[in-house]
Design an enzyme around this catalytic site. Structure first.
Site, PDB file in Angstrom:
ATOM      1  N   SER A  67       0.749  -1.162  -0.048  1.00  0.00           N
ATOM      2  CA  SER A  67      -0.037  -0.210  -0.312  1.00  0.00           C
ATOM      3  C   SER A  67       0.385   1.073   0.450  1.00  0.00           C
ATOM      4  O   SER A  67       2.017   1.296   0.222  1.00  0.00           O
ATOM      5  CB  SER A  67      -0.584  -0.222   1.072  1.00  0.00           C
ATOM      6  OG  SER A  67      -1.643   1.171   1.734  1.00  0.00           O
ATOM      7  N   TYR A 122      -1.219  -0.984  10.299  1.00  0.00           N
ATOM      8  CA  TYR A 122      -1.069  -0.993   8.715  1.00  0.00           C
ATOM      9  C   TYR A 122      -0.243  -0.283   8.278  1.00  0.00           C
ATOM     10  O   TYR A 122       0.218  -1.164   7.531  1.00  0.00           O
ATOM     11  CB  TYR A 122      -2.465  -0.417   8.546  1.00  0.00           C
ATOM     12  CG  TYR A 122      -3.157  -1.164   7.041  1.00  0.00           C
ATOM     13  CD1 TYR A 122      -3.407  -2.227   6.418  1.00  0.00           C
ATOM     14  CD2 TYR A 122      -2.666  -0.082   6.484  1.00  0.00           C
ATOM     15  CE1 TYR A 122      -4.038  -2.171   5.577  1.00  0.00           C
ATOM     16  CE2 TYR A 122      -2.732  -0.093   4.720  1.00  0.00           C
ATOM     17  CZ  TYR A 122      -3.608  -1.169   4.253  1.00  0.00           C
ATOM     18  OH  TYR A 122      -4.023  -2.059   3.533  1.00  0.00           O
TER      19      TYR A 122
HETATM   20  N1  LIG Z   1      -8.868  -0.576  -1.175  1.00  0.00           N
HETATM   21  C1  LIG Z   1      -7.685  -0.353  -0.336  1.00  0.00           C
HETATM   22  O1  LIG Z   1      -8.493   0.964  -0.448  1.00  0.00           O
HETATM   23  C2  LIG Z   1      -6.435  -1.120  -0.217  1.00  0.00           C
HETATM   24  C3  LIG Z   1      -5.853  -0.127  -0.936  1.00  0.00           C
HETATM   25  C4  LIG Z   1      -3.978   0.470  -0.424  1.00  0.00           C
HETATM   26  C5  LIG Z   1      -3.931  -2.129   0.078  1.00  0.00           C
HETATM   27  N2  LIG Z   1      -5.019  -2.468  -0.468  1.00  0.00           N
HETATM   28  C6  LIG Z   1      -4.999  -3.882   0.265  1.00  0.00           C
HETATM   29  O2  LIG Z   1      -4.553  -4.552  -1.078  1.00  0.00           O
HETATM   30  C7  LIG Z   1      -5.703  -5.739  -0.191  1.00  0.00           C
HETATM   31  C8  LIG Z   1      -6.585  -5.997  -1.165  1.00  0.00           C
HETATM   32  O3  LIG Z   1      -7.572  -4.973  -0.533  1.00  0.00           O
HETATM   33  P1  LIG Z   1      -8.817  -4.652  -0.811  1.00  0.00           P
HETATM   34  O4  LIG Z   1      -8.942  -3.808  -1.049  1.00  0.00           O
HETATM   35  O5  LIG Z   1      -9.283  -6.622  -1.633  1.00  0.00           O
HETATM   36  O6  LIG Z   1     -10.415  -5.562   0.292  1.00  0.00           O
HETATM   37  P2  LIG Z   1     -11.629  -6.075   0.296  1.00  0.00           P
HETATM   38  O7  LIG Z   1     -12.670  -5.782  -0.663  1.00  0.00           O
HETATM   39  O8  LIG Z   1     -11.805  -6.315   1.694  1.00  0.00           O
HETATM   40  O9  LIG Z   1     -10.980  -7.976   0.094  1.00  0.00           O
HETATM   41  C9  LIG Z   1     -10.109  -8.972   0.107  1.00  0.00           C
HETATM   42  C10 LIG Z   1      -9.742  -9.989   0.697  1.00  0.00           C
HETATM   43  O10 LIG Z   1      -9.270 -10.898   1.779  1.00  0.00           O
HETATM   44  C11 LIG Z   1      -9.846 -12.028   1.837  1.00  0.00           C
HETATM   45  N3  LIG Z   1      -9.267 -12.568   3.194  1.00  0.00           N
HETATM   46  C12 LIG Z   1      -9.194 -11.241   4.741  1.00  0.00           C
HETATM   47  N4  LIG Z   1      -8.889 -11.917   5.563  1.00  0.00           N
HETATM   48  C13 LIG Z   1      -8.152 -13.523   4.613  1.00  0.00           C
HETATM   49  C14 LIG Z   1      -7.995 -14.478   5.382  1.00  0.00           C
HETATM   50  N5  LIG Z   1      -7.581 -13.929   6.743  1.00  0.00           N
HETATM   51  N6  LIG Z   1      -7.636 -15.405   5.184  1.00  0.00           N
HETATM   52  C15 LIG Z   1      -8.060 -15.494   3.660  1.00  0.00           C
HETATM   53  N7  LIG Z   1      -8.368 -14.842   2.914  1.00  0.00           N
HETATM   54  C16 LIG Z   1      -8.861 -13.512   3.132  1.00  0.00           C
HETATM   55  C17 LIG Z   1     -11.237 -11.720   1.352  1.00  0.00           C
HETATM   56  O11 LIG Z   1     -12.029 -12.794   1.840  1.00  0.00           O
HETATM   57  P3  LIG Z   1     -12.540 -13.707   2.416  1.00  0.00           P
HETATM   58  O12 LIG Z   1     -13.612 -12.958   3.629  1.00  0.00           O
HETATM   59  O13 LIG Z   1     -13.807 -14.585   2.147  1.00  0.00           O
HETATM   60  O14 LIG Z   1     -11.535 -14.210   3.476  1.00  0.00           O
HETATM   61  C18 LIG Z   1     -11.045 -11.130   0.409  1.00  0.00           C
HETATM   62  O15 LIG Z   1     -11.381 -11.895  -0.526  1.00  0.00           O
HETATM   63  C19 LIG Z   1      -4.647  -5.807   0.987  1.00  0.00           C
HETATM   64  O16 LIG Z   1      -3.559  -6.463   1.008  1.00  0.00           O
HETATM   65  C20 LIG Z   1      -5.120  -4.714   1.627  1.00  0.00           C
HETATM   66  O17 LIG Z   1      -4.643  -4.428   2.237  1.00  0.00           O
HETATM   67  C21 LIG Z   1      -6.112  -2.156   0.026  1.00  0.00           C
END
Ligand SMILES: NC(=O)c1ccc[n+]([C@@H]2O[C@H](COP(=O)([O-])OP(=O)(O)OC[C@H]3O[C@@H](n4cnc5c(N)ncnc54)[C@H](OP(=O)(O)O)[C@@H]3O)[C@@H](O)[C@H]2O)c1
Length: 258
Positions: free
Chosen positions: A138, A148
């Site tokens: 991130s 985080y």
């Molecule tokens: N959205 C943002 O603004 C943003 C910005 C920078 C970085 N990121 C990073 O991008 C990545 C993806 O985030 P996102 O925004 O796409 O989030 P999201 O829409 O909430 O999706 C998260 C995914 O991770 C899975 N997950 C969560 N905890 C897990 C666990 N303990 N074991 C296995 N799977 C797990 C969830 O599925 P289940 O619940 O079915 O397990 C879901 O498929 C993360 O690493 C986040 O830190 C996000």
């Protein structure tokens, strides 16, 4: 045909990786905790793009979950060509407002799982002389933004260090650093997003297209949007004390003491 394993494939950025890689003809191993959602996703991607999509239910906050994905990545009869370590989550609240158990879970998912899955994958990739790993970090890695941001800083440092050690082996590693992306992330964490300006939001599909282009170019760090590239330039020139005041508040909901 090559195979890509994506953790956190069912929502947000992981789902965008799955759509894009399936459209490009890669077979998939889809990893998350929700089996029903994984099965529906696998069926849809198979029907739409004709690729094989395996379902691997695993909670990466547990020993068993990490172990089962390590085992799949170590299977030399069905090797994985691209690993996307994407699963992750955010905390609601600032330091000391978050229970220690939740902090440790974050370290397990963001750091220990990323270390162990990258290692399991790259051992096989190095022997085959090819492969790629994208570790989703991130832009929070570069600014003072609680535990985080600290966990994501670890992902960046680890990935770039491993990429250097594996240079010339045919294995590419890249840390992907998105800004704010419209996904389930903020809602799951119970974070308010009202104070995030509209222009800061990124689209997950465009982000993934840019990230894969950066991986193809051999970058070890990807900040895939001109807006955030410019912001990161400003960050480098801004004193950390000033930076902390702005970055630690954006997109985070504070407890009553703050
Ligand atoms: N959205 C943002 O603004 C943003 C910005 C920078 C970085 N990121 C990073 O991008 C990545 C993806 O985030 P996102 O925004 O796409 O989030 P999201 O829409 O909430 O999706 C998260 C995914 O991770 C899975 N997950 C969560 N905890 C897990 C666990 N303990 N074991 C296995 N799977 C797990 C969830 O599925 P289940 O619940 O079915 O397990 C879901 O498929 C993360 O690493 C986040 O830190 C996000």
């Amino acid at each position: 045909m090559t195979t890509a394993l994506i953790t956190g494939s069912t929502a947000g950025i992981g789902a965008a990786f799955a759509r894009r890689l399936a459209a490009d003809g890669h077979n998939l191993v889809l990893v998350a905790r929700d089996t029903k959602r994984l099965r529906e996703q696998a069926t849809e991607l198979h029907d739409r793009h004709g690729v094989e999509a395996e379902v691997l239910t695993a909670d990466l906050a547990t020993e068993r979950g990490i172990g089962s994905v390590e085992e799949r990545l170590g299977d030399k009869r069905s090797p994985v060509d691209l690993l996307v370590n994407n699963a992750g989550f955010g905390h609601k609240g600032a330091y000391l407002d978050v229970p220690m158990a939740d902090e440790l879970t974050m370290l397990k998912v963001h750091c220990e799982a990323v270390l162990r899955l990258t290692t399991a994958a790259t051992r096989v990739m190095r022997d085959r002389g090819r492969g790629g790993v994208v570790n989703v970090a991130s832009v929070a890695a570069f600014v003072p933004r609680g535990t985080y941001g600290a966990s994501k800083a670890w992902v960046v440092q680890f990935t770039q260090g491993a990429a250097r050690d594996l240079a010339g082996s045919g294995v590419r590693l890249m840390a992907l650093c998105p800004g704010f992306v419209r996904t389930e992330f903020h809602e799951r964490a119970g974070m308010g997003t009202d104070n995030i300006p509209k222009w800061m939001w990124l689209d997950a599909d465009k982000l993934v297209t840019a990230a894969l282009a950066d991986l193809h170019r051999g970058r070890t760090l990807s900040v895939p949007d001109p807006r955030y590239k410019a912001l990161m330039g400003v960050v480098k020139l801004t004193p950390r004390a000033l930076l902390g005041g702005v970055s630690s508040k954006a997109g985070r909901k504070y407890g009553p003491k703050h």
